[in-house]
Design an enzyme around this catalytic site. Structure first.
Site, PDB file in Angstrom:
ATOM      1  CG  ASP A  13      -5.600  -0.441   2.130  1.00 53.85           C
ATOM      2  OD1 ASP A  13      -4.729  -0.524   3.207  1.00 53.85           O
ATOM      3  OD2 ASP A  13      -5.460  -1.214   1.044  1.00 53.85           O
ATOM      4  CG  LEU A  14      -9.585   2.519   6.743  1.00 53.32           C
ATOM      5  CD1 LEU A  14     -10.558   2.528   7.773  1.00 53.32           C
ATOM      6  CD2 LEU A  14      -8.981   3.924   6.385  1.00 53.32           C
ATOM      7  CD  GLU A  15      -2.482  -1.284   4.686  1.00 52.85           C
ATOM      8  OE1 GLU A  15      -1.248  -1.710   4.974  1.00 52.85           O
ATOM      9  OE2 GLU A  15      -2.653  -1.561   3.408  1.00 52.85           O
ATOM     10  CD  GLU A  16       2.591   0.435  10.236  1.00 53.76           C
ATOM     11  OE1 GLU A  16       3.677   0.484   9.682  1.00 53.76           O
ATOM     12  OE2 GLU A  16       2.343  -0.176  11.286  1.00 53.76           O
ATOM     13  NE  ARG A  64      -3.256  -2.939   0.815  1.00 50.60           N
ATOM     14  CZ  ARG A  64      -4.108  -3.546  -0.087  1.00 50.60           C
ATOM     15  NH1 ARG A  64      -4.356  -2.995  -1.294  1.00 50.60           N
ATOM     16  NH2 ARG A  64      -4.719  -4.494   0.412  1.00 50.60           N
TER      17      ARG A  64
END
Length: 444
Positions: free
Chosen positions: A179-182, A23
């Site tokens: 797209d929920l990531e760090e 990502r």
């Protein structure tokens, strides 16, 4: 874990440098005019496409059935030696792609990869035109791993939604992915903005397909993934699906991914009060083909295992990262992590053909140009995984699969010392690789 599962104290940590892995990207602001928005919503409500802006090079197209958006694999048209989307469509029968990623270029402004403004970029419109000319369509993914997300910079759900609406209107989108990531999903305010924006966009664009993608762990998802679900519950928001990424966290083949999906189903049941069947109907999976960041290996057989589970249980989504990687490397197997090849033996577009099957279509049977090759049954050995021939005496506690570690914790494993870079549970130190949670401090 897709990546870090940090404790709440780390929610304001700065974003790590992005890499060419699953990502990436950044963002743009501003509401479209009320007249344009009204036209967009009216068109969508009548079953047509959203109106593209008058300056948009890519014309809008009719929406596909939702099964194609649910099967759309990720494609980065501006990175990782992007393949020709039309050629992939011809070879596989795939009709939709998940274009990645929209990030914030500063000031709540959407941009591809956080650098290429949607107002001036020429690559993406050309790719969309090619896909739609063949009867296909695209979804656009907001977020990814690393970079500044719009939810971090826009300040409110309304402002975040306004920025995303500009992307939807520009390209006449019928589908989007969060797209929920760090580091974003570790930030409570940012997740509030993203979920709030998703709810607003869902209401303002009737028929819009919305997926939420987040980190996966062997337990389904981690602390921050669960908090994201609780945020959605508190706002009364239900997307088409919540998808987890079961890789980069101690996974070993398709069976371990199925176990994670089963565990995530239980989390969905407990969070929303759904039955198992209803939870599966709102659950999805987003995999990584071939070698992962943590030197896990997923072959064609693993994709088939997960596909069988997905179809048997009525999962709402089945996709993977990425089409750019859906081809064989040179040398064939494991030259190291690559954004443009898989690291396992394969024919071109082998993994994309599984998403086509999930959509309910039969991939073309055109013979490969090279003889088929058998995927490796066991991962190649990695130098980091091999203990030294004569390790010294380790004084740090031995690593334990059942122990939760936080940043700075030290362990020993296979004759080496390691320290944790963030929260982790059941991630083997030797599987972390360069970007994993464990840092190899050398032989004992």
């Amino acid at each position: 874990m897709e990546r870090a599962q940090l404790p709440p104290a780390a929610t304001t940590a700065a974003a790590p440098a992005s890499r060419h892995r699953r990502r990436r990207t950044t963002a743009l602001t501003g509401l479209a005019t009320l007249g344009l928005l009204a036209g967009t919503f009216a068109t969508l409500a009548s079953g047509g496409s959203a109106l593209a802006s008058s300056t948009a090079p890519a014309a809008a197209a009719g929406a596909l059935s939702s099964n194609w958006y649910a099967s759309a694999p990720y494609l980065m048209p501006e990175d990782n030696s992007a393949p020709d989307a039309g050629a992939v469509m011809d070879a596989t029968g795939q009709k939709a792609f998940q274009l990645a990623f929209i990030l914030d270029s500063g000031g709540c402004n959407p941009a591809w990869g956080g650098t290429s403004s949607i107002d001036t970029d020429t690559t993406i419109p050309a790719v969309i035109q090619e896909i739609r000319a063949r009867g296909g369509d695209v979804s656009v993914s907001f977020g990814g791993y690393g970079g500044t997300k719009l939810g971090q910079d826009c300040g409110t759900p309304d402002a975040t939604a306004a920025a995303y609406q500009k992307v939807i209107t520009k390209y006449g989108l019928h589908a989007i992915d969060f797209d929920l990531e760090e580091p974003e999903y570790e930030n409570t305010a940012a997740i509030h903005n993203e979920i709030g924006a998703a709810k607003i966009l869902q209401a303002n664009n009737p028929g819009l397909y919305v997926s939420i993608t987040t980190a996966g762990t062997t337990a389904g998802t981690g602390w921050f993934g669960t908090q994201m679900l609780n945020e959605a519950k508190s706002q009364g928001f239900t997307p088409n699906n919540y998808s987890i990424m079961p890789f980069d966290g101690g996974f070993n083949g398709g069976a371990s991914q199925v176990a994670a999906l089963t565990a995530f189903n239980t989390i969905l049941q407990n969070t929303f009060g759904w039955s198992a069947a209803t939870a599966y109907a709102h659950e999805g999976v987003s995999m990584m083909n071939g070698r992962t960041d943590a030197a896990e290996y997923f072959s064609q057989a693993d994709f088939q295992t997960v596909l069988n589970f997905a179809t048997a249980n009525g999962l709402a989504r089945y996709t993977f990262w990425s089409v750019n990687r859906d081809r064989q490397c040179t040398p064939v197997v494991d030259p190291g992590l690559s954004g443009s090849c898989s690291g396992v033996s394969q024919n071109p577009w082998d993994f994309t053909k599984y998403t086509v099957q999930f959509a309910g279509a039969t991939p073309p049977t055109t013979p490969p140009t090279t003889p088929p090759v058998t995927p490796p049954t066991t991962p190649p050995s990695s130098p980091i995984s091999t203990p030294p021939s004569s390790p010294g005496t380790c004084t740090a506690p031995a690593w334990s699969a059942s122990t939760t570690y936080v940043a700075g914790d030290k362990v020993s494993y296979n004759g080496h010392n390691y320290h944790a870079k963030w929260w982790t549970l059941n991630e083997v130190p030797t599987a972390s690789g360069q970007y994993g949670v464990w840092s190899d401090d050398g032989p004992c």
